[in-house]
Design a protein around this motif. Structure first.
Motif: not given
Length: 461
Positions: A396-400, A429-430, A440-450
């Protein structure tokens, strides 16, 4: 102030007197011997910091004395005085363990350089220079790595050209750096050059420098790599990629210890140690006529083989820990560690890319693991699905926002293109989360560390 002692071995009184006067003026105490028998006696009694020996002596030759010193007083560097132009004898003496050689008639500036370099071997290397602060080949406790470290220490005491063979990514440049750091040239430059990355038309200028106005675009004088490395070490990586025409010029520069800048009429003396490496089969290229045999013999006085990572699996745990600590420090994140299963998985992997591939695998796993533990599934080896840098294309973060994004027509710089997409996605995302990095990390589908890692890598902090 420490007084150094040198032993001069020559059956010609005039040569002994010349060397004795030169060394005395340098503040060095001298001992002299007319033959090998007398030299052995003095070596046993005085333990000098340097031995200079002629090649032809009444009771043997200089190579025999070099071999005797290697066996009985290996901490004494020995230099051989050879007949003018006799490179075969010079190379033979280096292979026997000589520190260096000097040709007759002896050039006093060259002799002084040699003596100063030899005396530095009696000075302990600074603690901080015992090894570079980076992951690499010389870390490990396997028999293969211990043998390599021992060989590197011995070769660091010599000025012999060393050819470093090994697979891509195995750490050949690190080995060259360690030879430099542990040797008498450690206070001078270490210049590494990838011979395959220099355009052939610029190669002579890059190596030997040029005079201002010598060709179109030569707007200033340029020293070149040889002169930049003066007093230190020049490391020729991927030396097999040198074109034949350049091989001839390189051979001359190494043999004459001098270079002629493009557009100049005079040669400039240089004092460098040459180390070289390639992952290719150089002897086979010599057989096929693609690499000059005379250059091969000149750079391959001593060969040092670097083991592949798959041949020392017991070092993987130590190497991995060091690499992960560096990644965490570099990107200001909490360190991660490997599970036992992940370590076993790495030990069973073939590593065609060697240490460099291990670094890439761990850097990727570091950004993808959710907790502080990296499991086998985070390594993405073998049958595991390949990781994507950010969330899947259909999330959902990127498709649109990105479904209409397409690669531009014609040639593109893929790395920069993908980096631009990544940067735009992170910025969106930020902005959408009012710069809340956790959200923002959650929205991007990655970990906070990533996310922390990517912000640092892309210079977005």
């Amino acid at each position: 102030m420490t007084t150094h002692t040198a032993l001069i071995v020559d059956d010609e009184p005039d040569i002994r007197d010349l060397l004795e006067i030169t060394l005395s003026r340098m503040g060095i105490t001298t001992l002299t011997a007319p033959d090998i028998t007398c030299a052995k006696k003095l070596l046993g009694e005085h333990k000098p910091q340097l031995c200079l020996t002629d090649m032809n002596l009444p009771d043997g030759n200089g190579i025999e004395l070099v071999q005797w010193i290697q066996q009985n007083t290996p901490s004494t560097p020995v230099a051989v005085i050879t007949a003018y132009g006799n490179m075969d004898t010079a190379i033979e003496s280096l292979k026997a363990g000589a520190f260096d050689f000097v040709s007759k008639p002896v050039e006093l500036p060259r002799l002084r350089e040699l003596v100063n370099s030899a005396l530095k071997l009696s000075e302990p290397a600074p603690e901080s220079e015992s090894g570079p602060d980076e992951p690499g080949l010389l870390l490990g406790q396997s028999s293969e790595i211990k043998r390599l470290r021992n060989q590197v220490r011995k070769l660091a005491r010599s000025q012999a050209p060393v050819f470093i063979s090994g697979e891509s990514g195995s750490g050949k440049e690190l080995v060259a750096r360690m030879i430099h750091i542990q040797g008498p040239r450690r206070d001078k430059p270490f210049i590494a050059v990838n011979c395959g990355a220099i355009p052939s038309e610029l190669m002579e200028s890059e190596f030997f420098g040029h005079k201002k106005g010598s060709f179109t675009g030569a707007v200033d004088n340029k020293d070149g790599l040889f002169r930049s490395a003066d007093g230190g070490t020049l490391f020729l990586d991927e030396v097999a990629d040198l074109p034949l025409a350049m091989q001839v010029k390189l051979l001359r520069a190494i043999q004459e210890k001098a270079v002629r800048p493009v557009g100049d009429t005079k040669e400039v003396p240089v004092d460098i140690r040459v180390l070289s490496a390639t992952h290719k089969d150089l002897p086979n290229l010599v057989q096929e006529g693609e690499f000059r045999q005379d250059l091969f013999y000149r750079i391959n006085v001593i060969e040092l083989a670097v083991p592949a990572l798959r041949d020392r699996p017991d070092d993987i745990n130590l190497l991995s820990g060091h690499i992960l600590e560096r990644i965490a420090r570099e990107y200001e994140c909490e360190p991660a560690s490997l599970t036992r299963e992940a370590i076993e998985r790495l030990k069973g992997y073939e590593f065609p890319g060697n240490v460099r591939e291990l670094e890439n695998i761990l850097e990727r796993a570091f950004t993808l693991c959710d907790a502080d533990l990296i499991g086998p599934e985070d390594l993405h080896l073998g049958n595991c699905p390949a990781p994507s840098g950010l969330a899947p294309a259909g999330s959902t973060a990127f498709s649109a926002e990105h479904e209409a994004l397409a690669a531009p027509e014609g040639e593109i710089d893929l790395e920069n293109y993908l980096e631009t997409i990544e940067r735009q996605a992170i910025e969106k995302a930020l902005e959408a989360t009012r710069w809340n990095k956790t959200a923002a990390a959650k929205r991007l589908g990655i970990s906070f560390r990533a996310l922390r890692y990517r912000l640092k890598k892309l210079g977005m902090e």
